[in-house]
Design a protein around this motif. Structure first.
Motif, short mmCIF file in Angstrom:
data_model
loop_
_atom_site.label_atom_id
_atom_site.label_comp_id
_atom_site.label_asym_id
_atom_site.label_seq_id
_atom_site.Cartn_x
_atom_site.Cartn_y
_atom_site.Cartn_z
N PRO A 105 41.17 38.85 51.82
CA PRO A 105 39.79 39.32 51.64
C PRO A 105 39.46 39.68 50.19
N LEU A 106 40.41 40.30 49.50
CA LEU A 106 40.21 40.63 48.09
C LEU A 106 40.08 39.35 47.26
N ALA A 107 40.93 38.38 47.58
CA ALA A 107 40.90 37.10 46.86
C ALA A 107 39.53 36.44 47.00
N GLY A 108 39.00 36.44 48.22
CA GLY A 108 37.69 35.84 48.45
C GLY A 108 36.60 36.51 47.63
N ARG A 109 36.65 37.83 47.57
CA ARG A 109 35.65 38.58 46.81
C ARG A 109 35.78 38.28 45.31
N VAL A 110 37.03 38.27 44.82
CA VAL A 110 37.26 37.98 43.39
C VAL A 110 36.80 36.57 43.04
N ILE A 111 37.08 35.62 43.91
CA ILE A 111 36.68 34.23 43.67
C ILE A 111 35.16 34.10 43.61
N ASP A 112 34.46 34.81 44.52
CA ASP A 112 33.00 34.77 44.53
C ASP A 112 32.39 35.39 43.27
N GLN A 113 33.07 36.39 42.73
CA GLN A 113 32.50 37.15 41.62
C GLN A 113 33.05 36.74 40.25
N SER A 114 33.85 35.69 40.22
CA SER A 114 34.49 35.28 38.96
C SER A 114 34.29 33.79 38.73
N ARG A 115 34.54 33.38 37.51
CA ARG A 115 34.55 31.96 37.19
C ARG A 115 35.77 31.33 37.87
N LYS A 116 35.54 30.21 38.53
CA LYS A 116 36.62 29.57 39.31
C LYS A 116 37.79 29.16 38.41
N LYS A 117 37.47 28.66 37.23
CA LYS A 117 38.52 28.23 36.31
C LYS A 117 39.41 29.41 35.91
N THR A 118 38.80 30.57 35.70
CA THR A 118 39.57 31.77 35.34
C THR A 118 40.52 32.15 36.45
#
Length: 195
Positions: free
Chosen positions: A58-71
């Motif tokens: 769940p944390l990963a999903g949130r981070v992915i949504d809120q960050s640049r995918k390449k990063t």
């Protein structure tokens, strides 16, 4: 679609990542064969990494949504490179606990990497090519699974287990470097911080 270099980077990256992952899985089984007599305990050890991945999901999903995918792809690729270092320590010391650290870190990295990779696909191709790219991505993943397990088994027959992790290490470094070549068009980042 095939003229898009991002497509080639993603698919080659998926192949390399899959080969490294499955080589590691076969290596883990071989390592535990010598150290852990109980099959039940082996399954618990292997599931420790999966459990860590599920908990971080769940944390990963949130981070992915809120960050640049390449990063996210770069950091999770770096995490996989670092994880193999712990497996080298496990091999040197004969310690199952270092292997558990390796498994947990590897699965946490995968929990970020693979969803970020999937979220990248619609950003690099048009809607008309997305279904085809998803199909190719799944095919490459399957080829990596089959080839990775076969290659790992062959290496174990003719060489030491350390060579298997060395190849995984090289594969993860390659995918880390490949990720820098991605050119993802401007993407929208979610500002919603709720889970």
């Amino acid at each position: 679609m095939w003229k898009n270099r991002n497509v080639w980077i993603i698919l080659i990256g998926e192949l390399i990542a899959g080969l490294g992952l499955w080589a590691s899985i076969i290596g883990n089984l071989e390592f535990m064969q010598e150290k852990v007599p109980s099959d039940f305990v082996k399954s618990l050890i292997l599931s420790s990494g999966l459990l860590a991945g599920v908990l971080v999901g769940p944390l990963a999903g949130r981070v992915i949504d809120q960050s640049r995918k390449k990063t996210v792809l770069i950091y999770s690729s770096a995490g996989r490179v670092v994880s193999v270092v712990f497996m080298f320590i496990a091999l040197a010391t004969g310690s199952i606990w270092w292997m558990v650290v390796f498994l947990v870190l590897l699965q946490i990295s995968a929990s970020f990497y693979f969803p970020a990779l999937q979220a990248t696909l619609p950003l690099i191709v048009g809607e008309k090519d997305l279904l085809q790219l998803n199909g190719w991505d799944m095919n490459v993943s399957t080829i990596a699974r089959v080839a990775g397990t076969a290659l790992a088994g062959l290496i174990l027959v003719y060489s030491a287990i350390g060579i298997l992790y060395l190849l995984s290490f090289v594969a993860y470094i390659a995918i880390f470097l490949f990720t820098f070549m991605l050119k993802i068009p401007k993407e929208e980042i979610s500002k919603d911080y709720s889970i």
